[in-house]
Motif scaffolding. Structure first.
Motif, PDB file in Angstrom:
ATOM      1  N   LYS A 140       0.813  -1.218   0.000  1.00 21.98           N
ATOM      2  CA  LYS A 140       0.000   0.000   0.000  1.00 21.98           C
ATOM      3  C   LYS A 140       0.853   1.277   0.000  1.00 21.98           C
ATOM      4  CE  LYS A 140      -3.940   2.202   2.069  1.00 21.98           C
ATOM      5  NZ  LYS A 140      -5.079   2.091   2.921  1.00 21.98           N
ATOM      6  N   LEU A 143       1.997   1.975  -3.478  1.00 17.71           N
ATOM      7  CA  LEU A 143       0.891   2.425  -4.328  1.00 17.71           C
ATOM      8  C   LEU A 143       0.547   3.886  -4.054  1.00 17.71           C
ATOM      9  CD1 LEU A 143      -1.424  -0.714  -4.217  1.00 17.71           C
ATOM     10  CD2 LEU A 143      -0.047   0.086  -6.149  1.00 17.71           C
ATOM     11  N   GLU A 144       0.554   4.274  -2.768  1.00 22.10           N
ATOM     12  CA  GLU A 144       0.249   5.665  -2.419  1.00 22.10           C
ATOM     13  C   GLU A 144       1.307   6.598  -2.998  1.00 22.10           C
ATOM     14  OE1 GLU A 144      -0.028   5.352   1.826  1.00 22.10           O
ATOM     15  OE2 GLU A 144      -2.130   4.738   1.755  1.00 22.10           O
ATOM     16  N   LYS A 147       0.885   6.787  -6.789  1.00 19.02           N
ATOM     17  CA  LYS A 147      -0.260   7.644  -7.118  1.00 19.02           C
ATOM     18  C   LYS A 147       0.135   9.110  -6.997  1.00 19.02           C
ATOM     19  CE  LYS A 147      -4.862   8.978  -5.668  1.00 19.02           C
ATOM     20  NZ  LYS A 147      -5.804   8.984  -4.571  1.00 19.02           N
ATOM     21  N   LEU A 150       2.543  10.000  -9.910  1.00 13.33           N
ATOM     22  CA  LEU A 150       1.822  10.061 -11.195  1.00 13.33           C
ATOM     23  C   LEU A 150       0.933  11.301 -11.268  1.00 13.33           C
ATOM     24  CD1 LEU A 150       0.931   6.291 -11.712  1.00 13.33           C
ATOM     25  CD2 LEU A 150       2.610   7.648 -12.988  1.00 13.33           C
ATOM     26  N   THR A 151       0.349  11.673 -10.146  1.00 14.87           N
ATOM     27  CA  THR A 151      -0.464  12.895 -10.095  1.00 14.87           C
ATOM     28  C   THR A 151       0.409  14.114 -10.362  1.00 14.87           C
ATOM     29  OG1 THR A 151      -1.979  11.863  -8.520  1.00 14.87           O
ATOM     30  CG2 THR A 151      -2.036  14.265  -8.664  1.00 14.87           C
TER      31      THR A 151
END
Length: 160
Positions: A140, A143-144, A147, A150-151
């Motif tokens: 997790k 993934l955070e 994210k 990518l943002t």
């Protein structure tokens, strides 16, 4: 190319109408040396069609509206641009050189990441699909972080 033609060309490149250009120029409130007044919209149109000579005191304001250097209002050929940059680099401060270096690094990054042809990924399975298929195995926190990164990339690409 006359200066009024160059300005009209830049107005087109910036997707502005002459009315928008005129409004932005007038909003900066440039004062003409001869009258002490801001030129009227009608006068600005006369500058743009070449029937009135553009007053020298307006050049910095016009450059600001078009988001170009004053030099770029007069020429855009490769030889003149090269000479302009050579002169700039001769007297550039360390801070200015660092800014140029940073801009070049961003451009290099943009060319590598943003403009890289997707066809290079399309062997049997795209890189994107391969990464997506591996996501269920990622912890997790990864993934955070992914994210978030990518943002940031998305926002960077949208700002270019």
């Amino acid at each position: 190319m006359n200066i009024h033609e160059r300005i009209n060309s830049l107005i087109q490149e910036k997707n502005l109408t002459k009315r928008e250009f005129s409004k932005r120029l007038r909003d900066l409130e440039p004062k003409l040396n001869s009258t002490g007044e801001t030129p009227t919209e009608k006068t600005i149109y006369k500058y743009l069609d070449g029937s009135n000579a553009i007053k020298i005191e307006l050049i910095p304001y016009i450059a600001e509206v078009l988001q170009v250097t004053e030099q770029e209002l007069f020429t855009n050929d490769k030889k003149s641009r090269k000479k302009f940059f050579q002169n700039i680099l001769k007297s550039a401060t360390n801070e200015e050189l660092q800014m140029i270096k940073s801009k070049l690094e961003i451009k290099e990054y943009e060319n590598f990441v943003v403009n890289e042809p997707k066809s290079e990924y399309n062997n049997s399975k795209s890189l994107e699909n391969e990464v997506i298929s591996l996501l269920p195995y990622a912890p997790k926190p990864l993934l955070e972080n992914l994210k978030l990164k990518l943002t940031e990339l998305k926002e960077f690409n949208n700002s270019i």
